[in-house]
Write a protein that holds these residues in place. Structure first.
Motif, short mmCIF file in Angstrom:
data_model
loop_
_atom_site.label_atom_id
_atom_site.label_comp_id
_atom_site.label_asym_id
_atom_site.label_seq_id
_atom_site.Cartn_x
_atom_site.Cartn_y
_atom_site.Cartn_z
N SER A 166 3.75 9.90 0.84
CA SER A 166 2.35 10.43 0.56
C SER A 166 2.74 11.12 -0.82
O SER A 166 3.71 11.37 -1.38
CB SER A 166 2.15 11.59 1.60
OG SER A 166 3.07 12.59 1.51
N GLY A 201 0.78 -1.13 0.27
CA GLY A 201 -0.10 0.05 0.10
C GLY A 201 0.86 1.33 0.02
O GLY A 201 1.94 1.51 -0.54
N CYS A 202 0.38 2.20 0.66
CA CYS A 202 1.23 3.57 0.60
C CYS A 202 2.42 3.56 1.24
O CYS A 202 2.42 3.10 2.55
CB CYS A 202 0.13 4.85 1.13
SG CYS A 202 0.92 6.33 1.01
N ASP A 231 -3.55 8.97 -0.25
CA ASP A 231 -4.21 8.41 -1.17
C ASP A 231 -4.35 9.52 -2.61
O ASP A 231 -4.50 10.67 -1.95
CB ASP A 231 -5.43 7.55 -0.99
CG ASP A 231 -6.63 8.68 -0.52
OD1 ASP A 231 -7.16 9.21 -1.46
OD2 ASP A 231 -6.79 8.97 0.69
N ASN A 232 -4.40 9.39 -3.61
CA ASN A 232 -4.56 10.17 -4.72
C ASN A 232 -5.95 10.79 -4.93
O ASN A 232 -5.93 11.93 -5.42
CB ASN A 232 -4.11 9.50 -6.03
CG ASN A 232 -2.67 9.30 -6.04
OD1 ASN A 232 -1.74 9.90 -5.49
ND2 ASN A 232 -2.45 8.02 -6.49
N GLU A 233 -7.01 10.24 -4.17
CA GLU A 233 -8.24 10.93 -4.26
C GLU A 233 -8.35 12.01 -3.38
O GLU A 233 -9.01 13.13 -3.57
CB GLU A 233 -9.49 9.89 -4.09
CG GLU A 233 -9.68 8.86 -5.17
CD GLU A 233 -9.85 9.64 -6.62
OE1 GLU A 233 -10.71 10.50 -6.58
OE2 GLU A 233 -9.37 9.13 -7.66
N ILE A 274 2.33 3.92 -4.02
CA ILE A 274 1.57 2.76 -3.56
C ILE A 274 2.12 1.72 -4.13
O ILE A 274 2.30 1.10 -5.33
CB ILE A 274 0.22 2.96 -4.26
CG1 ILE A 274 -0.51 4.39 -3.92
CG2 ILE A 274 -0.68 1.78 -3.72
CD1 ILE A 274 -0.78 4.52 -2.68
N LYS A 318 -8.94 9.48 6.61
CA LYS A 318 -7.90 9.54 5.56
C LYS A 318 -6.98 10.47 6.08
O LYS A 318 -7.27 11.86 6.00
CB LYS A 318 -8.68 10.06 4.23
CG LYS A 318 -9.40 8.68 3.89
CD LYS A 318 -9.93 8.86 2.61
CE LYS A 318 -10.86 7.84 1.96
NZ LYS A 318 -11.42 8.27 0.74
#
Length: 385
Positions: free
Chosen positions: A180, A176-177, A260-262, A298, A228
């Protein structure tokens, strides 16, 4: 291959690079040195630059097959070195304070070994020595210019970064991440200047900037999902020069970060919405400039599994990281443009100063673990069916 001789050559190359630090997009001496060293390796063929200071090269195996792309960043920082070593920066005000000289030297060492083994694997290894990782995120530009489209698309991409706090001989990794997202921004409010005694005849951009800064403090708590993580930092402000003059302009800047990119998109939208609304309320105009747009790094599960196998082959301890870093890395752009890949932290010592510190200097003992890791990552992917 004589590993002791190779490590001595890698150490010498690192010292050469450390003496000539160059910042994003200006790595002319650095890229020339890399090309000179790669030209000495039988079986390495270099491509023409895509951006000017990049170096992209191939090592072809004995038959067609997969492609593994290994990447090292080559740029330095605008800080003044204070290590006291005899190979310290000869470029005043600039320093390899993030270990990119080490990354470059490790990839050179891995290239020598992989070129010597080219009759033992199918497929190819692409070597990418990337300019402009610091602040400008030139990975995006390099990929857009065709560095990953040349000849063959990558099946797997890999990169490493030296990490103070982790012991030498270990890697830090997580699914995962890993790092950042980051977006650098500068907001400029333009009003109408005038005398401090008659503010009603002016439109004060300082008040607009202050109002925007105050309102932005509520973005993370009121607009972003509390589960988030996100950071909206304001790191500078400039406006006015005299006590009795209302200036025409006032600007401030900082960074937006998320895991996360969203959420990164939501942070950017909030910045734009709030600053434009505040500008209208204060009868000012507003411009927003952004740079260094880093997506979050990611790691897919499959890439992490490859990295763990490569680490095991290399005799490295795998440390599964509990949390991602809120710093950023534009290798994320490589991961977004390949079907599989991985980014790891390479242990550089537990007592080392932090990254970007004027005394940061990874020891030569990191070379062999890094080289072994890169070599075994490439071979693990190329040997798989």
């Amino acid at each position: 291959m004589d590993m002791a001789a190779l490590l001595a050559e890698v150490a010498s190359f690192r010292k050469e690079l450390h003496r000539i630090p160059e910042t994003s997009g200006r790595e002319f001496k650095t890229s020339q040195a890399i090309r000179r060293k790669l030209a000495e390796i039988p079986g390495v063929r270099m491509l023409k630059p895509f951006l000017g200071t990049d170096v992209v090269a191939f090592i072809d195996g004995c038959a067609p097959g997969k492609n593994v792309t290994l990447r090292a960043d080559i740029d330095a920082l605008a800080v003044t070195e204070s290590t006291g070593v005899d190979f310290a920066s000869a470029h005043s005000g600039y320093m390899h304070a993030c270990g990119h000289d080490v990354h470059t030297s490790i990839l050179f060492g891995a290239a020598k070994i992989l070129a010597g083994k080219r009759q033992e694997f199918s497929g190819s290894v692409r070597l990418v020595f990337q300019p402009g990782e610091e602040g400008t995120a030139m990975a995006r530009d390099l990929i857009a210019a065709g560095a990953l489209d040349a000849e063959v698309r990558p099946d797997f991409v890999a990169a490493l970064h030296v990490e103070p706090g982790l012991p030498v001989g270990s890697i830090g990794i997580k699914h995962g991440c890993m790092a950042s997202s980051c977006l650098h921004y500068q907001v400029t409010f333009c009003g109408k200047g005038g005398h401090g005694s008659m503010p009603h005849l002016s439109r004060n951009p300082i008040l607009a900037a202050a109002a925007a800064i105050a309102e932005l403090q509520y973005v993370v708590t009121n607009r972003i999902d509390v589960q988030k993580p996100a950071v909206l930092s304001i790191c500078k402000i400039h406006g006015g020069t005299m006590d009795n003059v209302i200036p025409e302009n006032c600007c401030f800047g900082g960074t937006l970060r998320s895991l996360d990119n969203e959420t990164a998109k939501e942070l950017r939208a909030a910045l734009v919405d709030i600053c434009n609304a505040v500008a209208a309320a204060h009868r000012c105009t507003c411009t927003i400039e952004t740079s260094g747009d880093y997506p979050a790094v990611i790691n897919p599960e499959s890439g992490v599994a490859i990295a763990c196998r490569a680490a095991e082959k290399s005799g490295l301890e795998v440390k599964m990281l509990e949390a991602p870093a809120m710093s950023s890395e534009d290798f994320s752009c490589f991961l977004m443009n390949a079907p599989d890949g991985v980014f790891i932290r390479l242990g550089a010592g537990e007592d080392l100063p932090p990254l970007h510190n004027v005394k940061f200097l990874p020891p030569e003992t990191v070379f062999k673990p890094g080289i072994d890791y890169f070599v075994n990552t490439a071979l693990t992917v190329l040997e798989s069916r």
